[in-house]
Design a protein around this motif. Structure first.
Motif, short mmCIF file in Angstrom:
data_model
loop_
_atom_site.label_atom_id
_atom_site.label_comp_id
_atom_site.label_asym_id
_atom_site.label_seq_id
_atom_site.Cartn_x
_atom_site.Cartn_y
_atom_site.Cartn_z
N SER A 115 -28.56 -6.13 10.11
CA SER A 115 -28.95 -4.72 10.06
C SER A 115 -27.76 -3.90 9.58
CB SER A 115 -29.40 -4.23 11.44
OG SER A 115 -28.29 -4.06 12.31
N PRO A 165 -26.11 0.33 9.86
CA PRO A 165 -26.21 1.55 10.65
C PRO A 165 -26.70 2.74 9.83
CG PRO A 165 -23.92 1.12 10.14
CD PRO A 165 -24.69 -0.04 9.61
N HIS A 170 -28.43 5.95 9.90
CA HIS A 170 -28.85 7.01 10.81
C HIS A 170 -29.15 6.47 12.21
CE1 HIS A 170 -28.98 9.32 7.20
NE2 HIS A 170 -29.98 8.66 6.70
N ALA A 171 -28.38 5.48 12.61
CA ALA A 171 -28.50 4.90 13.96
C ALA A 171 -29.88 4.31 14.21
CB ALA A 171 -28.17 5.96 15.01
N ILE A 172 -30.56 3.84 13.19
CA ILE A 172 -31.87 3.24 13.37
C ILE A 172 -31.76 1.76 13.67
CG2 ILE A 172 -33.99 2.63 12.15
CD1 ILE A 172 -33.91 5.34 10.85
N TYR A 173 -30.95 1.04 12.92
CA TYR A 173 -30.68 -0.38 13.19
C TYR A 173 -31.91 -1.26 13.16
CZ TYR A 173 -26.37 1.74 14.88
OH TYR A 173 -25.21 2.47 14.98
N GLU A 174 -32.78 -1.04 12.20
CA GLU A 174 -33.88 -1.99 11.99
C GLU A 174 -33.29 -3.34 11.63
OE1 GLU A 174 -36.45 -0.71 8.89
OE2 GLU A 174 -37.14 -2.74 8.44
N GLN A 175 -33.77 -4.38 12.28
CA GLN A 175 -33.21 -5.70 12.01
C GLN A 175 -34.13 -6.50 11.10
OE1 GLN A 175 -31.82 -7.88 15.44
NE2 GLN A 175 -30.47 -6.22 16.08
#
Lengths: 114, 114
Positions: free
Chosen positions: B94, B96, B98-103
């Motif tokens: 993943s 960073p 916008h601090a979403i962190y989709e894996q």
């Protein structure tokens, strides 16, 4: 440690019916994500809802988030046999920095019968 | 499309062998993760890395080590394989945004230790 708990653990429905899965978590989150896993395969990201959102839609998917109850639900409308899979919720903890670490629930196994 | 590949889909090793599981991602992601997945236990984080040569222990690091010499490659090492390490191993990456962190997950390696 696993933060998320999913309910039910298993769900069996007929094609065309709606499927609802629930996820509860314990601590403050930045966002909550739902993933799908076909048998024996890797996970695929479905949808994300941020902590300041209450509802989100994507095609036949509808996700709700209730931060006061620390819970989320995933609704799949007009289910198809191809929706048969395991579904996992995952949370990004508030204050987790830029590590990108997700906390996964145990998963709900959905079977859609043709 | 992001692609995460794992070196083997199926692997059979003997007790005591040193085992290397390789994971490669092609999207210049900073973060990479190794999980194991067992029935009824969901996904458990073994190790993760948020930069080259940086690594952090997850929830179940015992018996495992990792290596990240290049940004695109994250290796999981079983120093001396044991039968209780028979499992499905999933790699993910993943970034960073916008601090979403989709894996993004690889297809998984099903390891059997006999």
């Amino acid at each position: 440690s696993q933060q998320g708990e999913e309910d039910p653990q298993a769900l069996s429905i007929q094609e065309g019916e709606n499927a609802t899965m629930n996820c509860s978590y314990k601590t403050s989150i930045n966002n909550l994500q739902w993933y799908r896993q076909n048998s024996g395969r890797g996970l695929v990201h479905l949808i994300l809802i941020r902590s300041n959102e209450r509802e989100k839609h994507s095609g036949r998917l509808r996700v709700t988030l209730d931060t006061s109850k620390k819970s989320s639900s995933l609704l799949i409308t007009a289910s198809r046999a191809a929706d048969t899979a395991s579904y996992f919720c995952a949370t990004v903890l508030h204050g987790s920095g830029n590590t990108g670490k997700l906390i996964f629930g145990q998963g709900t196994t959905l079977q859609v019968k043709p | 499309d992001v692609k995460v590949t794992q070196s083997s889909r199926y692997l059979v090793k003997r007790t005591g062998e040193k085992v290397f599981l390789e994971c490669v991602q092609d999207m210049d992601h900073e973060n990479m993760f190794w999980y194991r997945q067992d029935p009824g236990l969901g996904l458990r984080l073994i190790y993760f890395s948020y930069d080259v040569k940086m690594k952090e222990k997850g929830d179940i690091p015992e018996g495992y080590s990792v290596s990240r010499e290049k940004k695109e490659r994250f290796s999981l090492i079983l120093e001396s394989a044991s039968t209780n390490q028979t499992s499905m191993y999933l790699c993910a990456s993943s970034f960073p945004r916008h601090a979403i962190y989709e894996q993004y997950f690889g297809p998984g390696t099903r390891l059997t230790v006999t």
